[in-house]
Structure formats: structure tokens, C-alpha cells
Scaffold this motif. Structure first.
Motif, short mmCIF file in Angstrom:
data_model
loop_
_atom_site.label_atom_id
_atom_site.label_comp_id
_atom_site.label_asym_id
_atom_site.label_seq_id
_atom_site.Cartn_x
_atom_site.Cartn_y
_atom_site.Cartn_z
N ARG A 143 0.86 -1.18 0.00
CA ARG A 143 0.00 0.00 0.00
C ARG A 143 0.89 1.23 0.00
NH1 ARG A 143 -4.35 0.34 4.62
NH2 ARG A 143 -5.45 -1.08 3.23
N ARG A 144 0.72 2.08 -0.98
CA ARG A 144 1.54 3.27 -1.13
C ARG A 144 0.67 4.51 -1.26
NH1 ARG A 144 6.37 2.67 -3.86
NH2 ARG A 144 6.61 4.92 -3.54
N THR A 145 1.10 5.57 -0.61
CA THR A 145 0.45 6.87 -0.75
C THR A 145 1.50 7.87 -1.22
OG1 THR A 145 -1.12 6.39 1.03
CG2 THR A 145 -0.84 8.70 0.40
N LEU A 146 1.28 8.45 -2.38
CA LEU A 146 2.18 9.45 -2.94
C LEU A 146 1.46 10.79 -2.94
CD1 LEU A 146 3.57 7.42 -6.00
CD2 LEU A 146 4.41 7.48 -3.66
N SER A 147 2.00 11.74 -2.20
CA SER A 147 1.37 13.05 -2.06
C SER A 147 2.22 14.10 -2.79
CB SER A 147 1.24 13.43 -0.58
OG SER A 147 0.50 12.44 0.12
N PHE A 148 1.64 14.71 -3.80
CA PHE A 148 2.31 15.79 -4.54
C PHE A 148 1.84 17.12 -3.94
CE2 PHE A 148 2.29 12.21 -7.39
CZ PHE A 148 3.49 12.28 -8.07
N ALA A 149 2.74 17.82 -3.27
CA ALA A 149 2.40 19.10 -2.65
C ALA A 149 2.73 20.23 -3.62
CB ALA A 149 3.16 19.28 -1.34
N LEU A 150 1.69 20.82 -4.19
CA LEU A 150 1.87 21.92 -5.15
C LEU A 150 1.82 23.23 -4.37
CD1 LEU A 150 0.57 19.43 -6.78
CD2 LEU A 150 0.09 21.14 -8.52
N CYS A 151 2.99 23.82 -4.16
CA CYS A 151 3.09 25.02 -3.35
C CYS A 151 2.61 26.24 -4.15
CB CYS A 151 4.53 25.23 -2.90
SG CYS A 151 5.10 23.93 -1.77
N PRO A 152 2.11 27.26 -3.44
CA PRO A 152 1.55 28.43 -4.14
C PRO A 152 2.57 29.20 -4.95
CG PRO A 152 1.71 28.83 -1.77
CD PRO A 152 1.99 27.38 -1.97
N GLU A 153 3.88 29.01 -4.66
CA GLU A 153 4.91 29.71 -5.44
C GLU A 153 4.90 29.30 -6.91
OE1 GLU A 153 6.85 27.69 -2.36
OE2 GLU A 153 4.97 28.68 -1.96
N ASP A 181 -7.22 20.36 -0.94
CA ASP A 181 -6.71 21.67 -0.53
C ASP A 181 -6.24 21.57 0.92
OD1 ASP A 181 -7.24 22.98 -2.94
OD2 ASP A 181 -9.32 23.35 -2.37
N VAL A 182 -5.02 22.01 1.19
CA VAL A 182 -4.47 21.97 2.54
C VAL A 182 -4.07 23.38 2.95
CG1 VAL A 182 -3.69 19.58 2.39
CG2 VAL A 182 -2.17 21.41 1.66
N GLU A 183 -4.18 23.64 4.24
CA GLU A 183 -3.91 24.97 4.78
C GLU A 183 -2.45 25.08 5.21
OE1 GLU A 183 -5.95 27.46 4.71
OE2 GLU A 183 -7.63 26.30 3.91
N GLY A 184 -1.56 25.11 4.26
CA GLY A 184 -0.17 25.36 4.60
C GLY A 184 0.72 24.14 4.50
N VAL A 185 2.02 24.41 4.62
CA VAL A 185 3.04 23.37 4.49
C VAL A 185 2.93 22.33 5.59
CG1 VAL A 185 5.53 22.97 4.64
CG2 VAL A 185 4.66 24.82 3.22
N GLN A 186 2.69 22.78 6.82
CA GLN A 186 2.59 21.84 7.93
C GLN A 186 1.43 20.88 7.73
OE1 GLN A 186 4.84 21.44 10.41
NE2 GLN A 186 3.63 19.61 10.87
N ALA A 187 0.34 21.37 7.17
CA ALA A 187 -0.81 20.50 6.90
C ALA A 187 -0.46 19.44 5.86
CB ALA A 187 -2.00 21.34 6.43
N ALA A 188 0.36 19.81 4.87
CA ALA A 188 0.80 18.83 3.88
C ALA A 188 1.67 17.76 4.53
CB ALA A 188 1.56 19.53 2.75
N TRP A 189 2.57 18.18 5.41
CA TRP A 189 3.40 17.24 6.15
C TRP A 189 2.54 16.29 6.98
CZ3 TRP A 189 7.90 20.93 7.60
CH2 TRP A 189 9.09 20.48 7.02
N THR A 190 1.57 16.86 7.68
CA THR A 190 0.70 16.05 8.53
C THR A 190 -0.07 15.04 7.71
OG1 THR A 190 0.47 17.91 10.08
CG2 THR A 190 -1.17 16.15 10.22
N LEU A 242 -1.94 17.69 -3.39
CA LEU A 242 -2.20 18.63 -2.30
C LEU A 242 -1.92 20.05 -2.80
CD1 LEU A 242 -0.38 16.70 0.59
CD2 LEU A 242 -2.72 16.40 -0.26
N PHE A 243 -2.95 20.86 -2.85
CA PHE A 243 -2.79 22.25 -3.26
C PHE A 243 -2.63 23.09 -2.00
CE2 PHE A 243 -4.71 20.22 -6.87
CZ PHE A 243 -4.12 20.84 -7.96
N VAL A 244 -1.39 23.51 -1.76
CA VAL A 244 -1.05 24.23 -0.53
C VAL A 244 -1.49 25.68 -0.65
CG1 VAL A 244 0.81 24.82 1.05
CG2 VAL A 244 0.91 22.67 -0.24
N ALA A 245 -2.24 26.14 0.33
CA ALA A 245 -2.73 27.52 0.32
C ALA A 245 -1.74 28.44 1.01
CB ALA A 245 -4.09 27.59 1.02
#
Length: 314
Positions: A101-111, A195-204, A155-158
Motif C-alpha cells: 500500500r503506497r500513498t504518494l502526495s504531490f504538494a503543489l506550493c503556491p509559489e 486543498d491543505v492549509e499550509g506546508v505543515q498541513a501537507a506534512w501532517t 495537495l494544493f497548498v494555500a
């Protein structure tokens, strides 16, 4: 949307059709089918009176009456044994089938909103190429890891609330486009746009996935952070990037890994603030920068291929 699809097709051409993965994968877990008599998991190990009719011992059919007897409604011995629960059935082994079982999370930062730059050697804008690479990797990873229970989260980081950098989620239009391009995978439950509220939320989010299996977090960065006019904006933007990946244009170095191990998460990074993009991957031995020796379009495609293979073989 057409440009994203074209970029995805161009990136996908640089990826192999299949990859040979190591025997031992990360995050092996029991499947949802755990009943030892369920069909078709496992082999036959014994005979008992439990299980479904698909596992019926064929010799039990001798107790069935002929067609004329059944036509009159007369109860035969087969029905009596069925009602009493005495029909014999093959029982499958008690081992539980497992798969990765694998979970791959792509965090797309607002920059990435500042990566709307067209380089002379690249057919599309950096942002379009980056999104196309994500689409290509989704397609290929689903094909390469077809034996695993795969979850791909975009993950679209806000931006932080009350900031001065503009709208909280500058990639909302791109999110809608990706929802259309990847609708087949979204309907299948493999891909989720979150949609995630920030970098820490993406980490979590990525750390929570380690409770169920292997988890990878891929940071997609972009934008000329060194060219911001407002110093406060620059500080705010750098605060959006994890300390382990904080790099301005003047600080970027191929010798220094920009990704830091975070618990059981393997972190990777792709920085579109450079042409070709800077890439850091973690293949199980800690994060390491991937060197680049060219600056043409093929160098971009090789970077994306290196990231896709690191995710597949991890």
C-alpha cells in the motif's frame, strides 16, 4: 488543458513502459478480503462444512434428486444436507493475502503561480510542464504499481491567511483543469485533489498516511523568490517552504540536498525556479541531489523520469 495534456504526453514518452521493482516493497498490508474461505484468495487446504457454494465438493451433487423428483417439489437429500449445514466444501488456506500500500502526495506550493515563465528551449511554460509531468507520473505510476494499493494525492497548498501575496489559492484554475484531465483516475478512487492549509498541513497529511503503508511526499516549488519587490512578501513566501527545502535562486546548489527525512516519510523535491529544474530524491538512503549536465528540453524530461523512477522503485 490541451497544453497540459500535450506536455504530459511529451514527458511520458521519456518514461519506460514497465519497470522491474524490488521483491520487498514498503507498506505491505492485508487486503480487504480476509475470509479464509473467500474466493479466489489462497489455495485449498482442507474440507469442511463452511464456505460458499462456489467451494462445494463436487461429489455432494450425488445427493441431488432427478429432474422429475425436483419438478414435483419433493425434497431430496441434497436440500436436507444444505438446510442442516452438512454439505462439504473446500476450505482455503488461512494465510491472509497481502499487497503493498503506497500513498504518494504531490504538494503543489503556491509559489508555482510565479512559474508562468516560458524558457526558449522548452515548448511550454514551466508551470504547464510541471503539471504535465504530474499527469504523466500519475499515468505511469498507476501502470507500474498495478499490483499495489496505490493512492495519489495532489495537495494544493494555500497561502497563509492575511498575507500580502495575493489570493490564498492561486492554483485554483489549475486544480480544476487537473480534475478534468485526471477524472478517470479520480472516479476510480486512485487520485484525490485536496486543498491543505499550509506546508505543515501537507506534512501532517503525508505522515498520517504512514499509518497505513509507505508514504512519499513530493514538493513542487516554483517562482523567482529572489525577485520579489516586497521584502515582507519574500519572507512570507520563504516561510511557506519547509526549512529543509528553503532555497532562493542564489542559494540553490546541486551539492546540498534540499529534502530532509521526516519520520517514515520519504521526501522528494522539484524546484521549477530553475531551468532545468533542481531535483532531490530519496531512494531509501537519505535525500540526495540529482545532478544535471544539460540545459535543453531533454534535460527537463530526464529530471521528470528520474523522479518517477525514484517513486516507483522506492
Amino acid at each position: 488543458m490541451a497544453q497540459i495534456v500535450e506536455a504530459a504526453n511529451a514527458v511520458e514518452q521519456a518514461l519506460p513502459v514497465r519497470v522491474r521493482r524490488p521483491e520487498q516493497g514498503r507498506g505491505r498490508t492485508p487486503t480487504r478480503i480476509e475470509d479464509e474461505s473467500a474466493y479466489p484468495i489462497g489455495g485449498y487446504s482442507s474440507i469442511s462444512t463452511i464456505g460458499g457454494m462456489e467451494s462445494l465438493v463436487s461429489s455432494e451433487l450425488i445427493y441431488m434428486g432427478d429432474a422429475e423428483q425436483r419438478a414435483t417439489g419433493e425434497v431430496d437429500l441434497f436440500e436436507v444436507r444444505w438446510a442442516a449445514g452438512e454439505l462439504l466444501k473446500y476450505t482455503r488456506d488461512e494465510s491472509v493475502h497481502t499487497r503493498e500500500r503506497r500513498t504518494l502526495s504531490f504538494a503543489l506550493c503556491p509559489e508555482l503561480d510565479r512559474a508562468r515563465i516560458k524558457d526558449p528551449s522548452v515548448p511550454w511554460q514551466r508551470l504547464v510542464v510541471g503539471l504535465g509531468a504530474v499527469v504523466a507520473m500519475v499515468r505511469k505510476l498507476c501502470a507500474w504499481l498495478d499490483a499495489a494499493e496505490l493512492h495519489l494525492h495532489l495537495l494544493f497548498v494555500a497561502r497563509p491567511p492575511g498575507g500580502t501575496l495575493g489570493v490564498p489559492q492561486p492554483l485554483a484554475p489549475e486544480s480544476a483543469l487537473l480534475a478534468l484531465v485526471l477524472r478517470e483516475y479520480i472516479e476510480a478512487g486512485t487520485v484525490e485533489l485536496i486543498d491543505v492549509e499550509g506546508v505543515q498541513a501537507a506534512w501532517t497529511h503525508a505522515e498520517r498516511a504512514t499509518e497505513l503503508g509507505g508514504s512519499d511526499l513530493i514538493w513542487l516549488l516554483g517562482g523567482p523568490t529572489a525577485e520579489l519587490e516586497d521584502a515582507a512578501d519574500a519572507d512570507e513566501l520563504r516561510a511557506r517552504v519547509p526549512v529543509s527545502m528553503a532555497r532562493s535562486s542564489s542559494e540553490a546548489s546541486e551539492d546540498a540536498p534540499a529534502v530532509r527525512a521526516h519520520g517514515q516519510i520519504r521526501e522528494h523535491g522539484l524546484d521549477l525556479d530553475h531551468a532545468p529544474p533542481l531535483l532531490w530524491t530519496d531512494e531509501g538512503r537519505g535525500p540526495a541531489a540529482v545532478p544535471v549536465f544539460e540545459d535543453d528540453w531533454e534535460a527537463w524530461r530526464r529530471r521528470f523520469a528520474a523522479l518517477a523512477l525514484a517513486l516507483a522503485l522506492g
